[in-house]
Write a protein that holds these residues in place. Structure first.
Motif, short mmCIF file in Angstrom:
data_model
loop_
_atom_site.label_atom_id
_atom_site.label_comp_id
_atom_site.label_asym_id
_atom_site.label_seq_id
_atom_site.Cartn_x
_atom_site.Cartn_y
_atom_site.Cartn_z
N GLU A 92 -4.14 15.04 140.77
CA GLU A 92 -4.48 13.97 141.72
C GLU A 92 -3.22 13.21 142.09
N PHE A 93 -3.10 12.90 143.36
CA PHE A 93 -2.04 11.99 143.83
C PHE A 93 -2.77 10.75 144.33
N GLY A 94 -2.79 9.68 143.55
CA GLY A 94 -3.58 8.52 143.95
C GLY A 94 -5.03 8.95 144.12
N GLY A 95 -5.58 8.72 145.29
CA GLY A 95 -6.98 9.09 145.52
C GLY A 95 -7.16 10.54 145.98
N LEU A 96 -6.03 11.25 146.20
CA LEU A 96 -6.15 12.60 146.77
C LEU A 96 -6.12 13.67 145.68
N THR A 97 -7.07 14.58 145.70
CA THR A 97 -7.08 15.67 144.72
C THR A 97 -6.43 16.90 145.37
N ALA A 98 -5.21 17.23 144.94
CA ALA A 98 -4.46 18.32 145.57
C ALA A 98 -4.86 19.68 145.02
N THR A 99 -5.10 19.76 143.70
CA THR A 99 -5.72 20.98 143.14
C THR A 99 -6.89 20.52 142.29
N GLY A 115 -3.68 30.10 152.09
CA GLY A 115 -4.62 29.03 152.40
C GLY A 115 -4.03 28.10 153.43
N PRO A 116 -4.88 27.28 154.06
CA PRO A 116 -4.41 26.39 155.12
C PRO A 116 -3.35 25.39 154.64
N ASN A 117 -2.66 24.78 155.58
CA ASN A 117 -1.68 23.72 155.24
C ASN A 117 -2.39 22.63 154.43
N GLY A 118 -1.73 22.20 153.37
CA GLY A 118 -2.30 21.12 152.55
C GLY A 118 -3.35 21.58 151.55
N ALA A 119 -3.52 22.92 151.42
CA ALA A 119 -4.57 23.45 150.52
C ALA A 119 -4.24 23.25 149.04
N GLY A 120 -2.96 23.01 148.73
CA GLY A 120 -2.57 22.79 147.33
C GLY A 120 -1.74 23.92 146.74
N LYS A 121 -1.23 24.82 147.60
CA LYS A 121 -0.47 25.98 147.11
C LYS A 121 0.83 25.55 146.43
N THR A 122 1.61 24.72 147.15
CA THR A 122 2.88 24.27 146.57
C THR A 122 2.63 23.42 145.33
N THR A 123 1.59 22.61 145.36
CA THR A 123 1.26 21.78 144.19
C THR A 123 1.00 22.68 142.98
N LEU A 124 0.27 23.77 143.19
CA LEU A 124 -0.02 24.69 142.08
C LEU A 124 1.28 25.28 141.53
N PHE A 155 11.70 27.25 146.27
CA PHE A 155 11.04 26.09 146.85
C PHE A 155 11.01 26.13 148.36
N GLN A 156 9.92 25.55 148.87
CA GLN A 156 9.69 25.52 150.31
C GLN A 156 10.80 24.70 150.99
N ASN A 157 11.12 23.55 150.40
CA ASN A 157 12.19 22.72 150.94
C ASN A 157 13.40 22.86 150.03
N ASP A 203 7.83 30.38 147.13
CA ASP A 203 7.11 29.53 148.08
C ASP A 203 7.63 29.81 149.49
N GLU A 204 6.85 30.53 150.25
CA GLU A 204 7.16 30.93 151.62
C GLU A 204 8.53 31.59 151.76
N PRO A 205 8.72 32.73 151.06
CA PRO A 205 10.02 33.41 151.14
C PRO A 205 10.35 33.93 152.53
N GLU A 215 2.52 32.49 151.04
CA GLU A 215 2.96 32.86 152.39
C GLU A 215 1.89 32.57 153.43
N HIS A 216 2.35 32.27 154.65
CA HIS A 216 1.45 32.21 155.79
C HIS A 216 1.56 33.49 156.63
N LYS A 217 2.68 34.23 156.46
CA LYS A 217 2.85 35.48 157.23
C LYS A 217 2.07 36.58 156.52
N1 LIG Z 1 4.08 14.25 145.78
C1 LIG Z 1 2.95 14.07 146.49
N2 LIG Z 1 2.41 12.83 146.64
C2 LIG Z 1 1.26 12.66 147.33
N3 LIG Z 1 0.56 13.65 147.92
C3 LIG Z 1 1.05 14.88 147.81
C4 LIG Z 1 2.26 15.17 147.09
N4 LIG Z 1 2.50 16.50 147.15
C5 LIG Z 1 1.48 17.02 147.87
N5 LIG Z 1 0.62 16.08 148.25
C6 LIG Z 1 -0.62 16.27 149.03
O1 LIG Z 1 -1.39 17.24 148.33
C7 LIG Z 1 -2.01 18.15 149.23
C8 LIG Z 1 -1.59 19.57 148.95
O2 LIG Z 1 -0.24 19.73 149.33
P1 LIG Z 1 0.59 21.05 149.11
O3 LIG Z 1 1.99 20.77 149.49
O4 LIG Z 1 0.34 21.57 147.74
O5 LIG Z 1 -0.08 22.03 150.18
P2 LIG Z 1 0.31 23.50 150.61
O6 LIG Z 1 -0.90 24.35 150.43
O7 LIG Z 1 1.56 23.93 149.96
O8 LIG Z 1 0.54 23.34 152.20
P3 LIG Z 1 1.61 24.06 153.18
O9 LIG Z 1 1.02 25.39 153.55
O10 LIG Z 1 1.64 23.14 154.37
O11 LIG Z 1 2.93 24.15 152.49
C9 LIG Z 1 -1.64 17.65 150.65
O12 LIG Z 1 -2.68 16.83 151.13
C10 LIG Z 1 -0.37 16.87 150.42
O13 LIG Z 1 -0.21 15.87 151.39
#
Ligand SMILES: Nc1ncnc2c1ncn2[C@@H]1O[C@H](COP(=O)(O)OP(=O)(O)OP(=O)(O)O)[C@@H](O)[C@H]1O
Ligand SMILES: [Mg+2]
Length: 258
Positions: free
Chosen positions: A14-21, A38-47, A86-88, A168-170, A209-211
């Motif tokens: 969880e990031f504050g109120g947001l559940t990323a995974t 998965g779509p943008n923001g799905a939680g892939k990078t977080t995982l 890393f993506q970035n 992450d997105e090679p 990957e998205h490709k």
């Molecule tokens: N450090 C953080 N603080 C707050 N929210 C975050 C943080 N990192 C990610 N999030 C949020 O968690 C959710 C998942 O983000 P994540 O980067 O894991 O998505 P993703 O699947 O990798 O997306 P993309 O395909 O765009 O790279 C998003 O809503 C993002 O805004």
């Protein structure tokens, strides 16, 4: 029951109120190569960040080769054999490219094997060659294009001799021809051989990957994340036909998504 190579259980971040995974559970074997989509923001990078120790989970657990690594330090996780890209990308911009690859190699694991500077440099050069940027080894990292930075990231991870490599997105920022080359290199690395000095086999892999067209050619399993939850997990040809996946991510275009 046989012990899994990687075992992720009920992982929640969880990031504050947001559940990323949210309640992510899967396991993988030593020989697998998994695409994580998965779509943008799905939680892939977080995982990825949870598995590589950059983030600590809110709850749940991660086991690697039977050891609980939940919340372990990144350095220890790399040392155990998990490397990520890393993506970035944030290279040491003022250092030569080869030095950027040498830094992550100077782990206690490498020292134990008596690999000091010359050997580490040779390994870094091998990794740069693998990534296709060895001719730029002595230039500063600040001179690299976006696509070449991506290759530097892969070289840095590969040089640590990982048993599990998470990318992450090679293919991000690469042209179609460069993507093709990178996909071939990644598949070759997974099969083992040149970089299999420490482990006779190549690393297990998780590739975000998205490709999808390029990804599908090299993975043998796909996990789909949507809103932080696993929507589907199975062989690529089955997953892309799953109506839930088509609705949430692929749309009518199916695997033409890039
Ligand atoms: N450090 C953080 N603080 C707050 N929210 C975050 C943080 N990192 C990610 N999030 C949020 O968690 C959710 C998942 O983000 P994540 O980067 O894991 O998505 P993703 O699947 O990798 O997306 P993309 O395909 O765009 O790279 C998003 O809503 C993002 O805004
Ligand atoms: Mg991401």
């Amino acid at each position: 029951m046989a012990q899994s190579f990687l075992e992720v259980k009920n992982l929640r971040k969880e990031f504050g109120g947001l559940t990323a995974t949210n309640d992510v559970t899967f396991s993988m074997g030593r020989r697998e190569i998994i695409g994580l989509i998965g779509p943008n923001g799905a939680g892939k990078t977080t995982l990825l960040r949870l598995i590589s120790g950059i983030l600590k989970p809110t709850s749940g657990s991660i086991k690697f080769k039977g050891k609980n690594i939940t919340g372990a330090k990144t350095w220890n996780i790399v040392n155990m054999g998990i490397a990520s890209t890393f993506q970035n990308m944030r290279p040491f911009r003022r250092l030569p490219i080869v030095a950027n690859v040498m830094v992550p190699c100077l782990s206690p694991r490498a020292m134990k094997r008596g690999e000091w500077v010359k050997k580490v440099e040779a390994k870094a050069m091998d990794a740069l060659e693998f990534a296709g940027i060895s001719d730029m080894a002595l230039e500063k990292a600040s001179t690299l294009s976006q696509g070449d930075l991506k290759r530097l990231e892969v070289a840095r991870a590969v040089a640590t001799d990982p048993e599990l490599l998470i990318l992450d997105e090679p293919f991000g920022g690469l042209s179609p021809a460069e993507t093709e080359l990178m996909a071939k290199s990644v598949a070759r690395l997974h099969k083992g051989g040149r970089f299999g000095r420490l482990h006779s086999e190549g690393p297990a892999m998780i590739i975000i990957e998205h490709k999808l067209q390029q990804l599908m050619k090299i993975v043998d399993r796909i996990i789909v994340l949507n809103f932080g939850t696993i929507l589907a997990d199975g062989p690529p040809d089955v997953v892309v036909k799953d109506p839930k996946v088509i609705e949430a991510y692929l749309g009518d275009g199916g695997t033409t998504c890039s």
